[in-house]
Design a protein around this motif. Sequence first.
Motif, mmCIF file in Angstrom:
data_model
loop_
_atom_site.group_PDB
_atom_site.id
_atom_site.type_symbol
_atom_site.label_atom_id
_atom_site.label_comp_id
_atom_site.label_asym_id
_atom_site.label_seq_id
_atom_site.Cartn_x
_atom_site.Cartn_y
_atom_site.Cartn_z
ATOM 1 N N PRO A 611 0.818 -1.224 0.000
ATOM 2 C CA PRO A 611 0.000 0.000 0.000
ATOM 3 C C PRO A 611 0.847 1.268 0.000
ATOM 4 O O PRO A 611 0.524 2.239 -0.685
ATOM 5 N N ARG A 612 1.938 1.251 0.748
ATOM 6 C CA ARG A 612 2.809 2.427 0.787
ATOM 7 C C ARG A 612 3.434 2.687 -0.580
ATOM 8 O O ARG A 612 3.506 3.832 -1.042
ATOM 9 N N ARG A 613 3.889 1.638 -1.246
ATOM 10 C CA ARG A 613 4.486 1.809 -2.577
ATOM 11 C C ARG A 613 3.470 2.355 -3.570
ATOM 12 O O ARG A 613 3.793 3.198 -4.415
ATOM 13 N N GLN A 614 2.236 1.889 -3.473
ATOM 14 C CA GLN A 614 1.215 2.349 -4.411
ATOM 15 C C GLN A 614 0.845 3.811 -4.174
ATOM 16 O O GLN A 614 0.553 4.544 -5.120
ATOM 17 N N VAL A 615 0.861 4.231 -2.913
ATOM 18 C CA VAL A 615 0.620 5.648 -2.631
ATOM 19 C C VAL A 615 1.735 6.495 -3.234
ATOM 20 O O VAL A 615 1.490 7.550 -3.828
ATOM 21 N N ALA A 673 -7.981 7.708 -12.037
ATOM 22 C CA ALA A 673 -7.650 6.291 -12.197
ATOM 23 C C ALA A 673 -6.704 5.824 -11.093
ATOM 24 O O ALA A 673 -6.850 4.711 -10.561
ATOM 25 N N ALA A 674 -5.735 6.675 -10.732
ATOM 26 C CA ALA A 674 -4.787 6.307 -9.676
ATOM 27 C C ALA A 674 -5.495 6.130 -8.339
ATOM 28 O O ALA A 674 -5.224 5.178 -7.593
ATOM 29 N N VAL A 675 -6.417 7.035 -8.019
ATOM 30 C CA VAL A 675 -7.167 6.929 -6.764
ATOM 31 C C VAL A 675 -8.044 5.679 -6.782
ATOM 32 O O VAL A 675 -8.133 4.944 -5.789
ATOM 33 N N HIS A 676 -8.688 5.418 -7.902
ATOM 34 C CA HIS A 676 -9.540 4.226 -8.029
ATOM 35 C C HIS A 676 -8.740 2.952 -7.769
ATOM 36 O O HIS A 676 -9.209 2.025 -7.090
ATOM 37 N N ASP A 677 -7.514 2.904 -8.285
ATOM 38 C CA ASP A 677 -6.679 1.713 -8.095
ATOM 39 C C ASP A 677 -6.172 1.588 -6.663
ATOM 40 O O ASP A 677 -5.862 0.481 -6.204
ATOM 41 N N LEU A 678 -6.085 2.707 -5.959
ATOM 42 C CA LEU A 678 -5.577 2.685 -4.587
ATOM 43 C C LEU A 678 -6.609 2.185 -3.580
ATOM 44 O O LEU A 678 -6.258 1.519 -2.598
ATOM 45 N N LEU A 679 -7.855 2.511 -3.785
ATOM 46 C CA LEU A 679 -8.875 2.276 -2.761
ATOM 47 C C LEU A 679 -8.953 0.824 -2.291
ATOM 48 O O LEU A 679 -9.110 0.574 -1.084
ATOM 49 N N PRO A 680 -8.840 -0.180 -3.169
ATOM 50 C CA PRO A 680 -8.955 -1.564 -2.686
ATOM 51 C C PRO A 680 -7.853 -1.995 -1.723
ATOM 52 O O PRO A 680 -8.047 -2.944 -0.957
ATOM 53 N N VAL A 681 -6.701 -1.311 -1.732
ATOM 54 C CA VAL A 681 -5.604 -1.735 -0.854
ATOM 55 C C VAL A 681 -5.676 -1.059 0.509
ATOM 56 O O VAL A 681 -4.886 -1.379 1.400
#
Length: 714
Positions: A611-615, A673-681
């Motif tokens: 999650p940290r890497r994706q943020v 799109a980036a926020v959408h991909d982040l929410l599940p993690v």
Amino acid sequence: MEQHPHEPLARLSVALRSAGVRPDFPSPDRWELLLDPAVFRGWVEQRCAGHVGRVRIAGPLDRRLAVVERTDGRWVVADLSGQPHRSRAWPAWTREQLILEDPASWLSLAHLDERAVWRLSRPSALLAALYHPETFPLPRFPLGISTVARAARDTLLGTVALADMQLGLSLDGLVARIDGDRPDILGVSATFGQYDLLVELLESVYAQDDPPLVVAGGSLTLRVERVLLDRFPSLLVARAGGEATIGALLAHWHGDCGLDDVPGLGYAGAPRGGGLAVGRRRTAKPVTRDVTADVVPELDLLPATFDRHGVAQLETSRGCTSYCSFCPRDHKGSWVGAGTGRLPWLLGELSAVFERYPQVSRTLYLVDEEFLGRAPDATSRALELASLLHRAGFGWESSCRVDQVVDPDQSHGWHVERAEMWRALVARGLRRMLFGVESGVDSILDRFAKDTTGEQNLLAVRTLSALGVPTRFTYITFDPLMTLDELKATHAFQGRTDLLLAPQPDLSPAEVVRGVRDARFAAAAGTGQPFYQGISYLLVSMECLIGAAYTRRVQQAGLAGAVTPSMGRVEARYADWRIGVAASWAQRWVDRHFALDYTFKSLEKVLDGAPRRQVREARGVLKDASYTVLGDLITELDTRPLHRDPTAEAILDVRIWQRIENRLALLRGVLAAAVHDLLPVFGREHAALLVTEHRRWSAAGGWTLINAADACAS
């Protein structure tokens, strides 16, 4: 009196039984009782009503005292740390007013006269930290008021409560608390961007019939001391760290010393209680302090900080080793490292809180301006600190100077030793280190008095990345004295792809030190990632802070304007008007995205792993857009003449606005799109926070500045 029990709360039970509470009185089971003396005292008074007399809780967390009156008029004094009373550095006032029967024990009967009870009770002090939640959505542990609280409690004078607007307290709520609690002393911490809150608070407090003694401190107040004292003549301004000031101020309240004897205090007007007005501002001399004690905070507000998804902060040193021209602070060139003796205890207390918040990353943010320092034992001290943190199960981050990595005046052997140290720090929990690069252009670095060069910065970035040291960098893109050629060189340096190298774990430190100086090595080891991806915030403009050497150069050039109290700065025109227009639009771009970007950054601090890497990758989307905007700005500047012309300025302003709007339109889709991909993690609360901030960002219109409307005459 009693055998030595093992835990503070168990010691409290022993002390209460000695004070007359029934023998089967159970040990308290609320771990947080010790953190807040007011809550602690209330709990004892409620549970022991009818069995004991008056109750006072005093002293800092590491040496908390329970002082309980028995029904026969004698007192029980318990040091809940378990250390013998005689090991405490008792304040001078206690010598004749608090007499212990058994100073060799942690628990003793004592005689307290009424003067001692009064001093343990008053003054009541409230220490408050201001905050703009709309700008900084997530909190950080309020280290400033927490270390000052410890210094105050160490005097054993009165009571100290803390209030932090980061933790859901509005300004109206703070005013209501002050009006309801009626503290004798109000301490207010204000930093840049909070002048409006400070003024509104002071106006409300001084409108009371009997206002408290008010002392304001923090990075902002010293910069605007004269403005504040002219407006609020009764105000006191703490001009240093605050620990020495608060201790002496409590003594002053009791009449033990005059206001002139309070160290680090700026003020104007009459002493408390009347007298002739003083027509000039006055400041007492500072005193030498034990930094090892001063950097230890009270932890009253740490659980509430974690409740609101905040992070923990500590200090391990005070001061800075450099003399940057843009910094006006008095401690430039003066650095003192704290000893490590108290750190194991403090880490244990922090761990006890962290264990109750398993969703919070076990990371400590060391807010030292310079982690290493210049002492002969700098390397060994850094490794010892890292080992203590690592053994306690913490990752950690801090800040450092580039010349602690690459220094042209040092030998090859020194560089190899430092490379070994940096690798060892990573192995001992270093999660990231911040370096103030500020520029890659030699002429700008000279103007900033950084005592570094562009080549030195390049080698440092390469060295750190090749060693596998996680880094982030600060960089000042615009400054009022820069030329267009310097701005172009800045853009080129930020876009270089031969600085951030892939980690080279199979190479020895000596091989890394040699390799980074070889262009072929850098090309082969490069990640292809531009340097700007390692910069914390792009498009940053120089702020001409009041009292800084750089600001004096701006004033000498005839470019200085009005004072902006909220930021403690002087507004400035740019020597090249075109760069001024670009810098203004760059700041609008930064401010438009700041709250969302700060949310990303704050989430990165409290998360671990994937999650940290994706943020961080999501923040990279903003950085790509910001760097592209910088290129757009330079392209437009090149179309305008250096000679200032109102028509040319209006055309440039419109053309930049059009480009910025186009970039924003493109960014909306990519960021959504980036926020959408982040929410599940994310967990539910973190996801909800990000959704809220993204919606706020998406709904925002216009290009307004966060701090734009509070200029006043100097």
